[in-house]
Design a protein around this motif. Structure first.
Motif, short mmCIF file in Angstrom:
data_model
loop_
_atom_site.label_atom_id
_atom_site.label_comp_id
_atom_site.label_asym_id
_atom_site.label_seq_id
_atom_site.Cartn_x
_atom_site.Cartn_y
_atom_site.Cartn_z
N GLY A 202 -3.43 -9.73 8.82
CA GLY A 202 -2.56 -10.56 8.00
C GLY A 202 -2.18 -11.87 8.65
N LYS A 203 -2.70 -12.11 9.86
CA LYS A 203 -2.38 -13.35 10.58
C LYS A 203 -3.61 -14.24 10.65
N SER A 204 -3.39 -15.47 10.97
CA SER A 204 -4.46 -16.46 11.06
C SER A 204 -5.30 -16.18 12.31
N LEU A 205 -6.55 -15.76 12.10
CA LEU A 205 -7.41 -15.32 13.20
C LEU A 205 -8.79 -15.96 13.11
N LEU A 206 -9.25 -16.52 14.23
CA LEU A 206 -10.61 -17.05 14.33
C LEU A 206 -11.42 -16.12 15.23
N LEU A 207 -12.57 -15.67 14.71
CA LEU A 207 -13.50 -14.89 15.50
C LEU A 207 -14.68 -15.78 15.84
N LEU A 208 -14.86 -16.04 17.12
CA LEU A 208 -15.93 -16.92 17.59
C LEU A 208 -16.99 -16.07 18.29
N GLU A 209 -18.12 -15.89 17.61
CA GLU A 209 -19.19 -15.01 18.10
C GLU A 209 -20.30 -15.86 18.67
N LEU A 210 -20.53 -15.74 19.97
CA LEU A 210 -21.44 -16.63 20.68
C LEU A 210 -22.64 -15.88 21.25
#
Length: 272
Positions: A202-210
């Motif tokens: 429910g929170k602002s989340l960035l998933l950065l998959e490298l």
């Protein structure tokens, strides 16, 4: 993606970074080093496959990759003061040497720090103080430095041994497919990771998959897709030279970037 990565990161409250095989400079570098080719060929025989991880350990101990170090530092700078957690599918802890906090990092697929027996109930052993293991590493190093990697066929590569049991690097990998992986090294940090992840709902989340491969899709790729699907405020950036695709269900919440992820981070950090 129209915006710079630094701009996107700034729009989110929390970030989870995933590191994949494109950052594994050991397995990449050793394949391009002519001194190691005879040893690698030797390990292609089924009875010798156990030796390859130890050869990679020797390579990683005596070499490094400045470009990967630079990319980790750039990545850490891009994250800034954002609450983060790093999860890696590779065995190399370079992130911890370049600004990332061990408390906020987890390596569920293994490491180069410890040895294990075939009994998952045995304690892990520190590689730096395990004599039999280090004797074997020294033998490999002498073949590389004194014989330029050439084998005579008379070398004796005995498995490391202690207290009546064979030793293996604490890693989950194909060469150890018949060995029960001892998970004790990462479980505490995994608990902290799952707690961090549960607090992002429910929170602002960035998933950065490298640069994440398909070797362990249940560790990063599929869980990341699920998080983006169920969390309305989550967004995925997937960067990979070849495996950049995403599922149709999360199309509107994903940026897929066809590019080597190390190059991408170095590019996006320019000017910061």
């Amino acid at each position: 993606m129209e915006k710079r990565l630094s701009q996107v990161i700034g729009e989110y409250d929390q970030i989870i970074v995933a590191i994949g095989s494109e950052w594994d400079w050991i397995s990449t570098g050793i394949k391009g080093d002519e001194r190691y080719q005879e040893l690698i060929a030797f390990c292609e025989e089924d009875s010798n496959k156990w030796l390859l991880p130890i050869i990679e350990f020797e390579y990683g101990y005596y070499n490094n990759d400045d470009r990967i170090d630079e990319a980790y530092k750039a990545l850490r700078k891009l994250i800034g003061n954002k609450p983060y957690f790093l999860i890696s599918e590779i065995f190399i802890h370079d992130a911890l040497l370049n600004g990332f906090d061990e408390k906020y990092s987890v390596y569920p697929c293994g490491n180069y720090r410890y040895l294990q027996t075939t009994d998952e109930n045995d304690n892990l052993l520190d590689v730096t103080i395990t004599e039999d293991f280090n004797v074997l590493v020294d033998k490999i190093h002498k073949i590389i430095t004194e014989k330029n990697g050439h084998l005579t066929g008379e070398e004796n590569f005995a498995k490391p041994f202690q207290d009546g049991k064979n030793l293996f690097l604490n890693q989950k990998r194909l060469e150890y497919s018949n060995i029960k992986y001892n998970e004790s090294a990462y479980l505490e940090n995994w608990g902290m990771y799952t707690q961090f992840l549960s607090n992002t709902m429910g929170k602002s989340l960035l998933l950065l998959e490298l640069g994440v491969s398909l070797n362990y899709p249940t560790v990063i790729r599929w869980p990341f897709e699920k998080v983006v699907f169920v969390n309305d405020k989550a967004h995925l950036i997937r960067v990979h030279e070849k495996l950049y695709h995403h599922t149709p269900e999360i199309k509107e919440k994903t940026d897929s970037i066809k590019m080597n992820s190390v190059n991408y981070i170095l590019q996006e950090s320019e000017g910061l």
